[in-house]
Design a protein around this motif. Sequence first.
Motif, PDB file in Angstrom:
ATOM      1  N   VAL A  61       0.835  -1.202   0.000  1.00 15.32           N
ATOM      2  CA  VAL A  61       0.000   0.000   0.000  1.00 15.32           C
ATOM      3  C   VAL A  61       0.871   1.254   0.000  1.00 15.32           C
ATOM      4  O   VAL A  61       0.604   2.214  -0.730  1.00 15.32           O
ATOM      5  N   LYS A  62       1.935   1.230   0.786  1.00 18.21           N
ATOM      6  CA  LYS A  62       2.843   2.383   0.845  1.00 18.21           C
ATOM      7  C   LYS A  62       3.535   2.610  -0.490  1.00 18.21           C
ATOM      8  O   LYS A  62       3.654   3.745  -0.961  1.00 18.21           O
ATOM      9  N   THR A  63       3.974   1.532  -1.123  1.00 14.47           N
ATOM     10  CA  THR A  63       4.658   1.625  -2.416  1.00 14.47           C
ATOM     11  C   THR A  63       3.741   2.183  -3.495  1.00 14.47           C
ATOM     12  O   THR A  63       4.193   2.852  -4.420  1.00 14.47           O
ATOM     13  N   ALA A  64       2.435   1.919  -3.368  1.00 14.63           N
ATOM     14  CA  ALA A  64       1.479   2.352  -4.389  1.00 14.63           C
ATOM     15  C   ALA A  64       1.293   3.862  -4.443  1.00 14.63           C
ATOM     16  O   ALA A  64       0.780   4.392  -5.430  1.00 14.63           O
ATOM     17  N   ALA A  65       1.703   4.575  -3.391  1.00 16.03           N
ATOM     18  CA  ALA A  65       1.676   6.048  -3.370  1.00 16.03           C
ATOM     19  C   ALA A  65       0.269   6.634  -3.500  1.00 16.03           C
ATOM     20  O   ALA A  65       0.043   7.614  -4.227  1.00 16.03           O
ATOM     21  N   PHE A  66      -0.678   6.051  -2.779  1.00 17.20           N
ATOM     22  CA  PHE A  66      -2.041   6.588  -2.803  1.00 17.20           C
ATOM     23  C   PHE A  66      -2.085   7.979  -2.161  1.00 17.20           C
ATOM     24  O   PHE A  66      -1.337   8.254  -1.224  1.00 17.20           O
ATOM     25  N   PRO A  67      -2.990   8.841  -2.626  1.00 17.41           N
ATOM     26  CA  PRO A  67      -3.091  10.193  -2.051  1.00 17.41           C
ATOM     27  C   PRO A  67      -3.711  10.186  -0.657  1.00 17.41           C
ATOM     28  O   PRO A  67      -3.528  11.107   0.121  1.00 17.41           O
TER      29      PRO A  67
END
Length: 253
Positions: A61-67
Amino acid sequence: MATYAKIINGLTDLGIHKMPEYLDTYIELVSKGEKSFSVALEELIEIEQKNNQIRAENACVKTAAFPFLKTMDDFEFDFQLGINKKELLELNRMGFLDKKENILFVGSSGVGKTHLATAIGITCARSRVSTYFVSFESLITQLKKALMENRLESRLKFFAKYKLLIIDEIGYMPIDQDSAYLFFQLIAKRYERNSTIITTNTPFSKWGEIFGSPTLANAVLDRLFHHSQIVSIKGPSYRLREKRAFFESQAEE
């Protein structure tokens, strides 16, 4: 005590982080005869495995860079009545990934497009699916910079590799034809290989204005549409509702 300390240090050295927190409890249970040693060890291993799974999910989830971190459970379907809840919940089951399908969210500003795209993305990331979120503006900026630095191919490969790529807010800014062609190259690389989620506030019939070229816009849309599910959202804006609520509260004071 020396033996106990050695066990704790050994577990830490092996990268076992959660088991030491429960070790005292299980030692006591075994000593009282409430659990056998083998059962206690099995449960401690399960605790560690679950912790490793959670850590891996959080890393994805962190790697995905969600706003932001918002799931489908956080979405107010009762407010946005124009949305088919059943359809969204089905998309959230991730079946579209196996079919290499795209999801296109189209609707005016503030209706929840980014929230829904992010929610599906978080579900995928937590399932260990390689996922990445990027705004359209940032994507174009990165591709143009890579082109100037003679590393375009590597940057295209970076964005093309993800099993799910979420591109947010197409339509808020027009781009030149060179940028449009860079975007076309990325979509062409992903075509029928991986899934892409798009959010846009601009009807597809007007994408020629965004890209400065109806030909390029049609080429992009042709690849996005071929295997896709389109979610058109027509409803009130969450942001306007929040602003209205704020001003009403101020007036009451």
